[in-house]
Write an enzyme that holds these catalytic residues in place. Structure first.
Site, PDB file in Angstrom:
ATOM      1  N   ARG A  46      -1.615  -2.598   0.347  1.00  8.49           N
ATOM      2  CA  ARG A  46      -2.841  -3.342   0.060  1.00  8.49           C
ATOM      3  C   ARG A  46      -2.573  -4.627  -0.720  1.00  8.49           C
ATOM      4  O   ARG A  46      -3.369  -5.546  -0.725  1.00  8.49           O
ATOM      5  CB  ARG A  46      -3.785  -2.449  -0.733  1.00  8.49           C
ATOM      6  CG  ARG A  46      -5.102  -2.300  -0.039  1.00  8.49           C
ATOM      7  CD  ARG A  46      -6.089  -1.532  -0.813  1.00  8.49           C
ATOM      8  NE  ARG A  46      -5.492  -0.734  -1.892  1.00  8.49           N
ATOM      9  CZ  ARG A  46      -6.123   0.237  -2.513  1.00  8.49           C
ATOM     10  NH1 ARG A  46      -7.329   0.541  -2.169  1.00  8.49           N
ATOM     11  NH2 ARG A  46      -5.553   0.920  -3.481  1.00  8.49           N
ATOM     12  N   LYS A 143       4.227  16.208   3.748  1.00  8.06           N
ATOM     13  CA  LYS A 143       3.391  17.137   3.011  1.00  8.06           C
ATOM     14  C   LYS A 143       2.759  16.478   1.783  1.00  8.06           C
ATOM     15  O   LYS A 143       3.338  15.533   1.282  1.00  8.06           O
ATOM     16  CB  LYS A 143       4.199  18.368   2.598  1.00  8.06           C
ATOM     17  CG  LYS A 143       5.196  18.127   1.458  1.00  8.06           C
ATOM     18  CD  LYS A 143       5.780  19.425   0.983  1.00  8.06           C
ATOM     19  CE  LYS A 143       5.187  19.855  -0.321  1.00  8.06           C
ATOM     20  NZ  LYS A 143       5.774  19.254  -1.507  1.00  8.06           N
ATOM     21  N   HIS A 173      11.085  17.833   4.199  1.00  4.56           N
ATOM     22  CA  HIS A 173      12.410  17.223   4.012  1.00  4.56           C
ATOM     23  C   HIS A 173      13.514  18.285   3.899  1.00  4.56           C
ATOM     24  O   HIS A 173      14.683  17.979   4.070  1.00  4.56           O
ATOM     25  CB  HIS A 173      12.424  16.237   2.844  1.00  4.56           C
ATOM     26  CG  HIS A 173      12.497  16.862   1.484  1.00  4.56           C
ATOM     27  ND1 HIS A 173      11.409  17.413   0.857  1.00  4.56           N
ATOM     28  CD2 HIS A 173      13.527  17.032   0.633  1.00  4.56           C
ATOM     29  CE1 HIS A 173      11.780  17.885  -0.321  1.00  4.56           C
ATOM     30  NE2 HIS A 173      13.059  17.676  -0.493  1.00  4.56           N
ATOM     31  N   LYS A 177      17.932  18.630   5.434  1.00  5.22           N
ATOM     32  CA  LYS A 177      19.135  18.882   4.618  1.00  5.22           C
ATOM     33  C   LYS A 177      20.238  19.452   5.508  1.00  5.22           C
ATOM     34  O   LYS A 177      19.991  20.348   6.315  1.00  5.22           O
ATOM     35  CB  LYS A 177      18.820  19.867   3.482  1.00  5.22           C
ATOM     36  CG  LYS A 177      17.933  19.260   2.403  1.00  5.22           C
ATOM     37  CD  LYS A 177      17.738  20.251   1.273  1.00  5.22           C
ATOM     38  CE  LYS A 177      16.633  19.798   0.332  1.00  5.22           C
ATOM     39  NZ  LYS A 177      17.080  18.962  -0.761  1.00  5.22           N
ATOM     40  N   GLU A 211      14.712  24.847  -9.875  1.00  3.93           N
ATOM     41  CA  GLU A 211      14.787  23.451 -10.316  1.00  3.93           C
ATOM     42  C   GLU A 211      14.859  23.421 -11.834  1.00  3.93           C
ATOM     43  O   GLU A 211      14.258  24.264 -12.506  1.00  3.93           O
ATOM     44  CB  GLU A 211      13.546  22.697  -9.853  1.00  3.93           C
ATOM     45  CG  GLU A 211      13.440  22.619  -8.353  1.00  3.93           C
ATOM     46  CD  GLU A 211      12.294  21.716  -7.932  1.00  3.93           C
ATOM     47  OE1 GLU A 211      12.533  20.525  -7.734  1.00  3.93           O
ATOM     48  OE2 GLU A 211      11.159  22.205  -7.843  1.00  3.93           O
ATOM     49  N   HIS A 235       8.597  24.589   2.055  1.00  3.52           N
ATOM     50  CA  HIS A 235      10.065  24.603   2.036  1.00  3.52           C
ATOM     51  C   HIS A 235      10.644  26.019   2.117  1.00  3.52           C
ATOM     52  O   HIS A 235      11.537  26.292   2.917  1.00  3.52           O
ATOM     53  CB  HIS A 235      10.607  23.921   0.777  1.00  3.52           C
ATOM     54  CG  HIS A 235      10.093  22.534   0.555  1.00  3.52           C
ATOM     55  ND1 HIS A 235       9.867  21.656   1.587  1.00  3.52           N
ATOM     56  CD2 HIS A 235       9.762  21.850  -0.573  1.00  3.52           C
ATOM     57  CE1 HIS A 235       9.414  20.504   1.098  1.00  3.52           C
ATOM     58  NE2 HIS A 235       9.342  20.609  -0.204  1.00  3.52           N
ATOM     59  N   LYS A 326      10.070  25.675 -11.687  1.00  4.06           N
ATOM     60  CA  LYS A 326      10.472  24.482 -12.433  1.00  4.06           C
ATOM     61  C   LYS A 326      11.038  24.935 -13.768  1.00  4.06           C
ATOM     62  O   LYS A 326      10.715  26.013 -14.262  1.00  4.06           O
ATOM     63  CB  LYS A 326       9.247  23.604 -12.703  1.00  4.06           C
ATOM     64  CG  LYS A 326       8.468  23.195 -11.461  1.00  4.06           C
ATOM     65  CD  LYS A 326       9.080  22.005 -10.799  1.00  4.06           C
ATOM     66  CE  LYS A 326       8.241  21.525  -9.630  1.00  4.06           C
ATOM     67  NZ  LYS A 326       8.982  20.636  -8.731  1.00  4.06           N
TER      68      LYS A 326
HETATM   69  C1  BG6 Z   1       8.981  18.504  -3.128  1.00  2.00           C
HETATM   70  C2  BG6 Z   1       8.100  19.096  -4.177  1.00  2.00           C
HETATM   71  O1  BG6 Z   1       8.426  18.710  -1.852  1.00  2.00           O
HETATM   72  O2  BG6 Z   1      10.280  19.107  -3.174  1.00  2.00           O
HETATM   73  C3  BG6 Z   1       8.728  18.919  -5.548  1.00  2.00           C
HETATM   74  O3  BG6 Z   1       6.830  18.490  -4.144  1.00  2.00           O
HETATM   75  C4  BG6 Z   1      10.145  19.451  -5.556  1.00  2.00           C
HETATM   76  O4  BG6 Z   1       7.952  19.563  -6.555  1.00  2.00           O
HETATM   77  C5  BG6 Z   1      10.944  18.894  -4.395  1.00  2.00           C
HETATM   78  O5  BG6 Z   1      10.734  19.080  -6.791  1.00  2.00           O
HETATM   79  C6  BG6 Z   1      12.296  19.582  -4.304  1.00  2.00           C
HETATM   80  O6  BG6 Z   1      13.093  18.918  -3.368  1.00  2.00           O
HETATM   81  P1  BG6 Z   1      14.677  18.910  -3.512  1.00  2.00           P
HETATM   82  O7  BG6 Z   1      15.144  18.197  -2.287  1.00  2.00           O
HETATM   83  O8  BG6 Z   1      14.999  18.185  -4.778  1.00  2.00           O
HETATM   84  O9  BG6 Z   1      15.111  20.335  -3.574  1.00  2.00           O
END
Ligand code: BG6
Length: 477
Positions: A46, A143, A173, A177, A211, A235, A326
């Site tokens: 924008r 997503k 994503h 990988k 994570e 995922h 997390k």
């Molecule tokens: C994302 C989530 O889709 O994937 C995040 O929204 C998460 O919360 C991330 O941290 C993890 O991806 P990766 O590739 O770092 O394992």
């Protein structure tokens, strides 16, 4: 192998994902010669900006986020030549004609919507209405695909109202990988494992995506999602599908995705007693989930562990335990296939013996470990001990092979028109149809997540989920 020339329109071209991942990913593919010189990247946003200002912005993003940009300044300059900027109001009427004029006829067009999901439908509609979408066009979305089954259906209907399913690329994503794709090679390009890959031989499967970071900086989004919607519905579900699915008859997009959908549809309803939710609390200098989400009343989970049963011939009797969170001890993701004990043991019991397992490490340090039992070397009687056969992909593969980020691979697949690593609409809906009742179940019961300390492996109750069945989680390391 270079892809054909294309016009890629990046909506949200000034956004965080574009600057950190998408443009650096495209630059890497350009630098290795996969993206042709005559491809065009038309970024839109924008903001009022001319091309020169946008190029400067992109140059600084690439120098920051694309490792090769600093070393290869001639590639950087040539790459910047492929970029254009068009100001488009995605929600309004301005800029669409200019965008239409910036595109070349008879060229593969990819529209990458790196914008809020609330704009997916409106943008798809405008692309269609302004005649910008052609039969060779693809639309790429990421997503969250909805918040529940109903919103996912509405989103799919919006997209399908303007594009055919074979033109819609829904990115997860995790499917980009390297090791996640390797899971398919491991299972379907080897003859060694498949005979063991069933409930006769597998006691249980553990899928962990741990994570170490918290939700700082994106607490507002996260608090509306929680670990279930943010990670499990997409995922972890993909990891579960690739681990559990039947061998597809061909390696084609629909053959693979048909098998994944069958797995999701075979998932049995989950009892609330098989779900553990957690929320990290403050410790030392570290803030709590409540601080990071900005919501002191929040009941959203930053951790979840679930026991899942798959009701089909291959897996009945073999639970899959999923766990993600997390602020855990480490950033580490793996799939552990834990095999049953030998039917009759002729050797003395070994204290703490854990039996055979195959651990597929997704990140970091991608590779495979096979846990075996052997005789303890030396003369001290016949005692058993454990050894691991380790394969680290980085050692096994060509050291000079250019590592590919998930986004790079996926964007090139979009241009090639290969949907294998993208989620089909029915797959997304099936995953929500499974997840919704679980979420409703804990909301109706008013259950609050159990607190856990940052830097550990989640709440105590998550350990109990396995302990009560004589099993135990692998350490998060
Ligand atoms: C994302 C989530 O889709 O994937 C995040 O929204 C998460 O919360 C991330 O941290 C993890 O991806 P990766 O590739 O770092 O394992």
């Amino acid at each position: 192998i270079p892809v054909d020339p294309f016009d890629l329109v990046l909506f949200g071209g000034t956004g965080d994902l574009a600057r950190r991942k998408i443009l650096p990913g495209l630059f890497h593919r350009f630098a290795v010669g996969q993206m042709p010189q005559d491809a065009r990247i038309i970024c839109t946003a924008r903001s009022a900006m001319d091309r020169a200002a946008f190029i400067e912005l992109t140059r600084s993003s690439l120098l920051k986020f694309a490792s090769a940009a600093k070393e290869n300044s001639s590639a950087l300059e040539s790459f910047l030549q492929t970029i254009d900027y068009v100001q488009v109001d995605a929600a309004g009427q301005d800029g669409w004609d200019a965008l239409s004029k910036a595109l070349r006829p008879d060229m593969v067009r990819a529209f990458y919507l790196s914008v809020s999901p609330s704009l997916f439908g409106p943008i798809a509609h405008k692309l269609n209405n302004h005649g910008i979408a052609t039969p060779q066009s693809r639309i790429v979305v990421e997503k969250p695909f909805g918040h529940d089954l109903e919103s996912a259906k509405a989103l799919n209907a919006d997209l399908r109202g303007n594009f055919e399913e074979h033109q819609i690329y829904r990115i997860d994503h995790y499917l980009g990988k390297e090791t996640v794709q390797n899971l398919m090679a491991l299972r379907f390009a080897n003859s060694l494992w498949e005979p063991l890959w069933n409930s006769t031989h597998v006691d249980h499967v553990q899928i962990t995506v741990a994570e170490s970071l918290g939700v700082e900086g994106r607490g507002e989004y996260y608090d509306r999602s929680g670990a279930m919607r943010d990670m499990v519905q997409n995922h972890l579900m993909q990891l579960l599908c690739l681990t559990a699915m039947e061998p597809p008859s061909r390696f084609t997009p629909d053959a693979v995705r048909d098998e994944k959908v069958k797995v999701i549809e075979a998932l049995e309803p989950v009892d609330q007693s098989d779900i553990v939710r957690g929320q990290y609390r403050a410790q030392g200098e570290e803030g709590s989930y409540h601080d990071h989400s900005g919501n002191p009343q929040s009941r959203t989970e930053s951790f979840v562990a679930i026991k899942v049963n798959i009701g089909n011939w291959r897996w009945a009797g073999t639970p899959f335990y999923l766990r993600t969170g997390k602020k855990l001890r480490a950033r580490s993701s793996e799939i552990a296939i834990v095999f049953r004990d030998p039917p009759h043991m002729i050797f003395p019991k070994m204290e703490g013996r854990r039996g055979n397992a195959m651990i597929i490490r997704l990140q970091p340090d991608e590779g495979i470990t096979l846990r075996n039992t052997i005789k303890e070397p030396g003369p001290g009687g016949f005692r058993l001990t454990e050894v691991s056969m380790d394969m680290t992909f980085a050692d096994a593969l060509d050291q000079h092979a250019e590592p590919q980020d998930a986004y790079e691979r996926l964007i090139m697949d979009v241009i090639r028109g290969d949907q294998t690593l993208f989620m089909r609409g029915d797959e997304v809906e099936a995953a929500w149809a499974w997840a919704d009742p679980l979420i409703e179940g804990w909301q109706d019961a008013g259950r609050t997540p159990a607190p856990y300390d940052p830097g550990g492996s989640g709440p105590e109750d998550a350990l109990m989920l396995l302990h009560r069945e004589g099993r135990r989680w692998r350490e998060i390391m």
